[in-house]
Write a protein that holds these residues in place. Structure first.
Motif, PDB file in Angstrom:
ATOM      1  N   VAL A   1       0.849  -1.188   0.000  1.00 48.20           N
ATOM      2  CA  VAL A   1       0.000   0.000   0.000  1.00 48.20           C
ATOM      3  C   VAL A   1       0.886   1.239   0.000  1.00 48.20           C
ATOM      4  CG1 VAL A   1      -1.650   1.335   1.384  1.00 48.20           C
ATOM      5  CG2 VAL A   1      -1.961  -1.133   1.104  1.00 48.20           C
ATOM      6  N   HIS A   2       0.632   2.143  -0.938  1.00 53.15           N
ATOM      7  CA  HIS A   2       1.327   3.434  -0.945  1.00 53.15           C
ATOM      8  C   HIS A   2       0.415   4.465  -0.311  1.00 53.15           C
ATOM      9  CE1 HIS A   2       3.888   1.493  -4.017  1.00 53.15           C
ATOM     10  NE2 HIS A   2       4.816   2.309  -3.550  1.00 53.15           N
ATOM     11  N   ALA A   3       0.853   5.025   0.800  1.00 53.59           N
ATOM     12  CA  ALA A   3       0.034   5.990   1.529  1.00 53.59           C
ATOM     13  C   ALA A   3       0.760   7.333   1.546  1.00 53.59           C
ATOM     14  CB  ALA A   3      -0.198   5.506   2.957  1.00 53.59           C
TER      15      ALA A   3
ATOM     16  N   LEU B   1       7.724  -1.118   6.492  1.00 46.05           N
ATOM     17  CA  LEU B   1       7.216   0.163   6.001  1.00 46.05           C
ATOM     18  C   LEU B   1       8.427   0.984   5.654  1.00 46.05           C
ATOM     19  CD1 LEU B   1       4.653   2.567   7.701  1.00 46.05           C
ATOM     20  CD2 LEU B   1       6.905   3.385   7.029  1.00 46.05           C
ATOM     21  N   HIS B   2       8.474   1.526   4.445  1.00 52.61           N
ATOM     22  CA  HIS B   2       9.579   2.427   4.132  1.00 52.61           C
ATOM     23  C   HIS B   2       9.093   3.748   3.560  1.00 52.61           C
ATOM     24  CE1 HIS B   2       9.391   0.147   0.204  1.00 52.61           C
ATOM     25  NE2 HIS B   2       9.411   1.397  -0.242  1.00 52.61           N
ATOM     26  N   LEU B   3       9.957   4.740   3.649  1.00 52.31           N
ATOM     27  CA  LEU B   3       9.650   6.064   3.105  1.00 52.31           C
ATOM     28  C   LEU B   3      10.201   6.164   1.697  1.00 52.31           C
ATOM     29  CD1 LEU B   3      10.487   8.430   6.106  1.00 52.31           C
ATOM     30  CD2 LEU B   3       8.285   8.360   4.885  1.00 52.31           C
ATOM     31  N   GLU B   4       9.492   6.829   0.823  1.00 50.45           N
ATOM     32  CA  GLU B   4      10.000   7.060  -0.536  1.00 50.45           C
ATOM     33  C   GLU B   4       9.310   8.261  -1.150  1.00 50.45           C
ATOM     34  OE1 GLU B   4       9.145   3.283  -2.395  1.00 50.45           O
ATOM     35  OE2 GLU B   4       7.161   3.946  -3.054  1.00 50.45           O
ATOM     36  N   GLN B   5       9.862   8.713  -2.285  1.00 53.15           N
ATOM     37  CA  GLN B   5       9.281   9.858  -2.988  1.00 53.15           C
ATOM     38  C   GLN B   5       8.198   9.391  -3.959  1.00 53.15           C
ATOM     39  OE1 GLN B   5      13.008  10.734  -5.073  1.00 53.15           O
ATOM     40  NE2 GLN B   5      12.892  12.799  -4.200  1.00 53.15           N
TER      41      GLN B   5
ATOM     42  N   MET C   1       4.511   6.509   2.253  1.00 57.71           N
ATOM     43  CA  MET C   1       4.911   5.364   3.070  1.00 57.71           C
ATOM     44  C   MET C   1       4.479   4.143   2.262  1.00 57.71           C
ATOM     45  SD  MET C   1       3.529   6.507   6.845  1.00 57.71           S
ATOM     46  CE  MET C   1       1.906   7.058   6.311  1.00 57.71           C
ATOM     47  N   GLU C   2       5.419   3.272   1.962  1.00 51.20           N
ATOM     48  CA  GLU C   2       5.010   2.021   1.329  1.00 51.20           C
ATOM     49  C   GLU C   2       4.917   0.977   2.434  1.00 51.20           C
ATOM     50  OE1 GLU C   2       6.863   0.725  -2.357  1.00 51.20           O
ATOM     51  OE2 GLU C   2       6.458  -1.376  -1.843  1.00 51.20           O
ATOM     52  N   ILE C   3       3.714   0.452   2.617  1.00 51.95           N
ATOM     53  CA  ILE C   3       3.454  -0.505   3.696  1.00 51.95           C
ATOM     54  C   ILE C   3       3.231  -1.868   3.049  1.00 51.95           C
ATOM     55  CG2 ILE C   3       1.966  -1.063   5.654  1.00 51.95           C
ATOM     56  CD1 ILE C   3       1.185   2.021   5.562  1.00 51.95           C
TER      57      ILE C   3
HETATM   58 MN    MN Z   1       6.926   1.908  -3.895  1.00 47.35          MN
END
Ligand code: MN
Length: 486
Positions: A24-26, A134-138, A164-166
């Motif tokens: 999930v991209h939040a 969960l990681h952070l990305e642009q 946040m990609e979960i």
């Molecule tokens: Mn992603």
């Protein structure tokens, strides 16, 4: 029968099990982007929120936005996940016109958040769904293809916005479970205030990984369905894709690992590109960014400031208000609904309050397609209506008319009742007169009622009608019984 066997689907060669994992991209709630000070406001004119960093001008250096880091940590805590005090930003290299850097800054081997879990409830059964990370990305910009027949445009407003990609573990076994998981995740993020969960704006979207296998077999080859942007479509995409894969295997074929798109109009998934492997992206640590490190005290402070989360609120509603599991679930699904209910229930009967909020208010809101933020009847007004019932000023039936008036015209409920003469008649004299009238006019019905006491309902109806619904039904009933001698 176990719940698992309920989820199996029948094929020509027997039962199949669906296995689903979701990415999930939040979009992070933050006024500024992940590595620049540009605004994240939605709906601005194209390319008006673009800094030199977002446009990847040579020599520009990214600077991490501390608020986005805090939001990711809050989310990790809300998912009961491990928080990593040290994480690393990597470059994920690929070319796309709306990605001016030529790479996305993401986190690969060392994400900010590790394993956690979300509990979902499907058909009365609680299921624990593992969170992998969960990681952070642009985020990337947006390509616009439908403005002009032979030109495409790029809007970089979204370029560099924090996501946040979960990533869930492949613990989901049906379309229904996948939908319940995304709904629950969305609710948790909304409670935390870390993502608004607005799927229509694309602020929460899911990549759906689907494979099928015979029960007990190894995991099958999966396909990833990209960017599914509604809960309903997630369910449809899972079912459609699972059936497609079962069809291929049962025809003696082999599922190719690929990235697919779900077309809701046609109700099918179709191939987009063959799935690239992680090594195709040539991930490497971004030399422009130091590893992200913070102290445990930073985490502790955020933890102390966390709000009550949906599971806790649900338990409290059941315990301290005595609500049913169903009512509690409905009320906590949206924080605004829960807040509204609590305002109504303050100092009033909780079950009556819940009934009115769920049946009358939500019923009316659904009819209009609006959410509670746009309700013309405030929690205070609904509370006043309930007080008028509680003190016997109006009947429950008149209260529904009153609710309708407040809904469409606004105003103070007690004033409306006064001005429009909606008060309940409890004056036994007036009711007795009405009862006598009806009895005198219907000697045949009186005879019937004496033989068959349930006929009293007909008389109550007549008296209520004559009073315009304002007679107190209990008083009417008592007087009728006495007069009819039943
Ligand atoms: Mn992603």
């Amino acid at each position: 029968m176990t719940a698992k066997s309920n989820n199996l689907i029948k094929g020509a060669t027997g039962d199949w099990e669906i296995v689903v994992g979701l990415e999930v991209h939040a979009q992070v709630n933050s006024r500024a982007k992940l590595f620049s000070g540009s605004s994240t406001a939605f709906g601005a004119s194209p390319n008006s929120h673009v800094s030199l960093v977002d446009a990847a001008m040579p020599g520009m250096l990214p600077v991490i936005n501390e608020e986005c880091v805090a939001q990711a940590v809050r989310t990790g805590l809300g998912l009961n996940a491990e928080i990593h005090l040290k994480s690393v930003f990597d470059r994920k290299n690929y070319f796309y016109p709306d990605l001016p850097q030529g790479y996305q800054i993401s986190q690969y081997k060392q994400p900010i958040v590790g394993e956690g879990a979300v509990e979902i409830d499907v058909d009365g059964e609680a299921i624990r769904i593992g969170i992998e990370r969960l990681h952070l990305e642009q985020d990337a910009g947006k390509s616009i293809h439908d403005q002009h027949p032979d030109s495409s445009y790029v809007d970089l407003n979204r370029s560099g916005v924090a996501l946040m990609e979960i990533v869930s573990k492949p613990d989901l076994r049906s379309a229904k479970q996948a939908q319940a998981y995304v709904s629950k995740l969305r609710t948790i993020l909304q409670y935390l205030g870390t993502c608004d969960g607005d799927m229509e704006k694309g602020n929460l979207r899911a990549d759906v990984n689907v494979s099928v296998r015979k029960p007990g077999a190894e995991l099958g080859t999966r396909c990833e369905i990209k960017n599914v942007n509604s809960i309903r479509f997630i369910g449809q995409a899972v079912d459609t894709e699972a059936r497609r894969q079962i069809g291929i295997i049962e025809d003696g074929g082999r599922v190719d690992q690929e990235t697919r798109l779900f077309d809701p109009q046609k109700g099918e998934t179709r191939a987009m590109r063959s799935k690239e492997e992680a090594h195709d992206y040539r991930y490497f640590p971004d030399p422009d960014l130091l590893p992200l490190e913070f102290e445990q005290s930073f985490v502790d402070k955020l933890k102390a400031g966390l709000p009550e989360l949906p599971d806790q609120k649900r338990a409290r509603f059941i315990k301290s208000y005595g609500l049913s599991v169903y009512d509690a679930d409905v009320l906590v699904a949206e924080k605004a609904n829960a807040d509204y209910f609590e305002t109504v229930a303050r100092g009033r009967d909780a079950k009556t309050s819940a009934n009115w909020v769920i049946n009358e208010l939500f019923g009316r809101l659904n009819k209009e397609g609006g959410d509670i933020g746009k309700s013309p009847v405030s929690a205070q007004q609904l509370g006043q209506i309930l007080d008028l019932i509680g003190t016997n000023v109006i009947s429950g039936k008149i209260a529904k008319d009153l609710f309708e008036i407040v809904w469409s015209e606004g105003g103070d409920p007690a004033d409306i009742v006064d001005k429009r003469g909606m008060k309940q008649v409890t004056d036994t004299g007036a009711i007795e007169k009405a009862v006598d009238d009806i009895i005198a006019k219907n000697p045949d019905k009186v005879a019937q009622a004496k033989a068959k006491p349930t006929m009293i309902g007909w008389f109550v109806g007549q008296v209520m009608r004559q009073s315009g619904g304002k007679a107190n039904p209990q008083v009417v009933n008592d007087i009728l019984k006495a007069k009819l001698g039943i």
